[in-house]
Design a protein around this motif. Sequence first.
Motif, mmCIF file in Angstrom:
data_model
loop_
_atom_site.group_PDB
_atom_site.id
_atom_site.type_symbol
_atom_site.label_atom_id
_atom_site.label_comp_id
_atom_site.label_asym_id
_atom_site.label_seq_id
_atom_site.Cartn_x
_atom_site.Cartn_y
_atom_site.Cartn_z
ATOM 1 N N GLU A 113 0.861 -1.179 0.000
ATOM 2 C CA GLU A 113 0.000 0.000 0.000
ATOM 3 C C GLU A 113 0.896 1.227 0.000
ATOM 4 O O GLU A 113 2.024 1.189 0.525
ATOM 5 C CB GLU A 113 -0.911 0.011 1.223
ATOM 6 N N PRO A 114 0.457 2.327 -0.616
ATOM 7 C CA PRO A 114 1.309 3.516 -0.685
ATOM 8 C C PRO A 114 1.525 4.140 0.679
ATOM 9 O O PRO A 114 0.655 4.086 1.551
ATOM 10 C CB PRO A 114 0.533 4.458 -1.613
ATOM 11 N N VAL A 115 2.706 4.723 0.835
ATOM 12 C CA VAL A 115 3.014 5.542 2.005
ATOM 13 C C VAL A 115 3.180 6.969 1.482
ATOM 14 O O VAL A 115 4.102 7.259 0.714
ATOM 15 C CB VAL A 115 4.296 5.074 2.707
ATOM 16 N N GLY A 116 2.287 7.865 1.849
ATOM 17 C CA GLY A 116 2.329 9.216 1.309
ATOM 18 C C GLY A 116 1.803 9.262 -0.115
ATOM 19 O O GLY A 116 1.242 8.283 -0.635
ATOM 20 N N THR A 117 1.991 10.414 -0.759
ATOM 21 C CA THR A 117 1.431 10.627 -2.098
ATOM 22 C C THR A 117 2.480 10.765 -3.190
ATOM 23 O O THR A 117 2.135 10.884 -4.368
ATOM 24 C CB THR A 117 0.563 11.899 -2.106
ATOM 25 N N ALA A 118 3.775 10.765 -2.833
ATOM 26 C CA ALA A 118 4.833 10.950 -3.830
ATOM 27 C C ALA A 118 4.851 9.795 -4.818
ATOM 28 O O ALA A 118 4.642 8.637 -4.456
ATOM 29 C CB ALA A 118 6.182 11.065 -3.137
ATOM 30 N N ARG A 119 5.091 10.146 -6.089
ATOM 31 C CA ARG A 119 5.200 9.147 -7.138
ATOM 32 C C ARG A 119 6.482 9.381 -7.913
ATOM 33 O O ARG A 119 6.989 10.502 -7.974
ATOM 34 C CB ARG A 119 3.980 9.189 -8.065
ATOM 35 N N ALA A 120 6.995 8.316 -8.501
ATOM 36 C CA ALA A 120 8.224 8.377 -9.296
ATOM 37 C C ALA A 120 7.969 7.709 -10.634
ATOM 38 O O ALA A 120 7.353 6.642 -10.687
ATOM 39 C CB ALA A 120 9.360 7.675 -8.557
ATOM 40 N N ALA A 121 8.418 8.337 -11.725
ATOM 41 C CA ALA A 121 8.185 7.811 -13.070
ATOM 42 C C ALA A 121 9.505 7.525 -13.760
ATOM 43 O O ALA A 121 10.355 8.415 -13.898
ATOM 44 C CB ALA A 121 7.364 8.806 -13.888
ATOM 45 N N PHE A 122 9.685 6.276 -14.195
ATOM 46 C CA PHE A 122 10.909 5.865 -14.882
ATOM 47 C C PHE A 122 10.578 4.764 -15.890
ATOM 48 O O PHE A 122 9.523 4.135 -15.821
ATOM 49 C CB PHE A 122 11.944 5.329 -13.875
ATOM 50 N N TYR A 123 11.529 4.548 -16.816
ATOM 51 C CA TYR A 123 11.377 3.433 -17.734
ATOM 52 C C TYR A 123 11.448 2.121 -16.969
ATOM 53 O O TYR A 123 12.199 1.968 -16.012
ATOM 54 C CB TYR A 123 12.462 3.463 -18.815
ATOM 55 N N GLU A 124 10.641 1.173 -17.417
ATOM 56 C CA GLU A 124 10.513 -0.118 -16.759
ATOM 57 C C GLU A 124 10.261 -1.173 -17.829
ATOM 58 O O GLU A 124 9.643 -0.890 -18.852
ATOM 59 C CB GLU A 124 9.327 -0.046 -15.782
ATOM 60 N N GLY A 125 10.784 -2.375 -17.598
ATOM 61 C CA GLY A 125 10.559 -3.479 -18.522
ATOM 62 C C GLY A 125 10.041 -4.694 -17.786
ATOM 63 O O GLY A 125 9.846 -4.675 -16.571
ATOM 64 N N CYS A 126 9.836 -5.777 -18.528
ATOM 65 C CA CYS A 126 9.275 -6.990 -17.928
ATOM 66 C C CYS A 126 9.729 -8.200 -18.734
ATOM 67 O O CYS A 126 9.695 -8.183 -19.972
ATOM 68 C CB CYS A 126 7.744 -6.914 -17.918
ATOM 69 N N LEU A 127 10.118 -9.262 -18.037
ATOM 70 C CA LEU A 127 10.547 -10.478 -18.710
ATOM 71 C C LEU A 127 9.422 -11.129 -19.495
ATOM 72 O O LEU A 127 9.675 -11.875 -20.438
ATOM 73 C CB LEU A 127 11.112 -11.476 -17.690
ATOM 74 N N SER A 128 8.177 -10.840 -19.133
ATOM 75 C CA SER A 128 7.033 -11.404 -19.847
ATOM 76 C C SER A 128 6.562 -10.522 -20.996
ATOM 77 O O SER A 128 5.613 -10.877 -21.703
ATOM 78 C CB SER A 128 5.870 -11.660 -18.873
ATOM 79 N N VAL A 129 7.214 -9.382 -21.177
ATOM 80 C CA VAL A 129 6.950 -8.508 -22.331
ATOM 81 C C VAL A 129 8.313 -8.210 -22.957
ATOM 82 O O VAL A 129 8.819 -7.089 -22.897
ATOM 83 C CB VAL A 129 6.238 -7.202 -21.914
ATOM 84 N N PRO A 130 8.950 -9.226 -23.520
ATOM 85 C CA PRO A 130 10.344 -9.084 -23.959
ATOM 86 C C PRO A 130 10.528 -8.069 -25.078
ATOM 87 O O PRO A 130 9.693 -7.969 -25.980
ATOM 88 C CB PRO A 130 10.718 -10.498 -24.421
ATOM 89 N N GLY A 131 11.618 -7.316 -24.968
ATOM 90 C CA GLY A 131 12.001 -6.404 -26.046
ATOM 91 C C GLY A 131 11.521 -4.984 -25.910
ATOM 92 O O GLY A 131 11.899 -4.125 -26.714
ATOM 93 N N TRP A 132 10.694 -4.687 -24.887
ATOM 94 C CA TRP A 132 10.079 -3.377 -24.772
ATOM 95 C C TRP A 132 10.234 -2.791 -23.375
ATOM 96 O O TRP A 132 10.390 -3.512 -22.391
ATOM 97 C CB TRP A 132 8.583 -3.462 -25.099
ATOM 98 N N GLN A 133 10.188 -1.463 -23.298
ATOM 99 C CA GLN A 133 10.145 -0.750 -22.033
ATOM 100 C C GLN A 133 9.186 0.433 -22.175
ATOM 101 O O GLN A 133 8.934 0.913 -23.283
ATOM 102 C CB GLN A 133 11.530 -0.222 -21.637
ATOM 103 N N ALA A 134 8.667 0.898 -21.041
ATOM 104 C CA ALA A 134 7.798 2.071 -21.040
ATOM 105 C C ALA A 134 7.910 2.759 -19.689
ATOM 106 O O ALA A 134 8.301 2.144 -18.691
ATOM 107 C CB ALA A 134 6.349 1.690 -21.321
ATOM 108 N N VAL A 135 7.568 4.043 -19.669
ATOM 109 C CA VAL A 135 7.611 4.813 -18.429
ATOM 110 C C VAL A 135 6.377 4.483 -17.595
ATOM 111 O O VAL A 135 5.255 4.510 -18.087
ATOM 112 C CB VAL A 135 7.679 6.322 -18.726
ATOM 113 N N VAL A 136 6.624 4.188 -16.331
ATOM 114 C CA VAL A 136 5.554 3.870 -15.397
ATOM 115 C C VAL A 136 5.709 4.754 -14.160
ATOM 116 O O VAL A 136 6.789 4.842 -13.584
ATOM 117 C CB VAL A 136 5.601 2.394 -14.957
ATOM 118 N N ALA A 137 4.627 5.417 -13.777
ATOM 119 C CA ALA A 137 4.617 6.187 -12.534
ATOM 120 C C ALA A 137 4.143 5.274 -11.413
ATOM 121 O O ALA A 137 3.053 4.698 -11.498
ATOM 122 C CB ALA A 137 3.696 7.394 -12.659
ATOM 123 N N ARG A 138 4.965 5.127 -10.389
ATOM 124 C CA ARG A 138 4.617 4.266 -9.257
ATOM 125 C C ARG A 138 4.797 5.024 -7.945
ATOM 126 O O ARG A 138 5.435 6.083 -7.903
ATOM 127 C CB ARG A 138 5.500 3.019 -9.248
#
Length: 222
Positions: A113-138
């Motif tokens: 569960e989140p602690v506070g409201t701050a979010r960070a956005a960076f490129y992210e990839g996944c072994l189950s989506v090979p070959g690609w990355q995208a920016v995700v705010a978490r």
Amino acid sequence: MAPSRDQAQLAEQVEELLAAGGPLPVVAAGQPVLRRGAEPYDGQLGPALLARFVEALRVTMHAAPGVGLAAPQVGVPLRIAVIEDPAPVPEEVAVARGRVPQPFRVLVNPVYEPVGTARAAFYEGCLSVPGWQAVVARHAEVRLRGQDGQGRELDETITGWPARIVQHETDHLDGTLYLDRAELRSLSTHEAVAALWAQPTPDAAAEALGFELPQSRTQLSR
């Protein structure tokens, strides 16, 4: 008490996977197991088989290579994941992303569960989506609860890149892929990310590819 039919089937499935030896095959996007919530782990595999399965997840994660792997990614619908991150990145990248080395860990039935409201956005990839990355705010900081591989309770606060890994792997156990949370205009091949968007933050990508990236979403709590 004898194991239920479902428990016996899960144990048999894992035994068959392990019988081949070496890294396990990673399931790619499009397979239903990645879109169904995984079952809570409640002794379905037994201690010895669980230990063997966890070791196989570790071997598979290292071979990929990746910094986390969830059981559904090898086709097993149980709420089990492993993480490990040596954080082999330049210092300026490590500082911007809050990326610090993480030892090998087993997460059983994790929730966050989140602690506070701050979010960070960076490129992210996944072994189950090979070959690609995208920016995700978490969430920049989360409270992690669950158990470890020995059944000991976990309840801790995690920040920075380790918090991102925890969210990514726990999402897998809920049937969520990182693309569900991504800025889709940022979607890039691994080669494009390496050639164009290797900066510590994704600000240049946001400007060039035309997606919104509020400053508050690129800042990590420090």
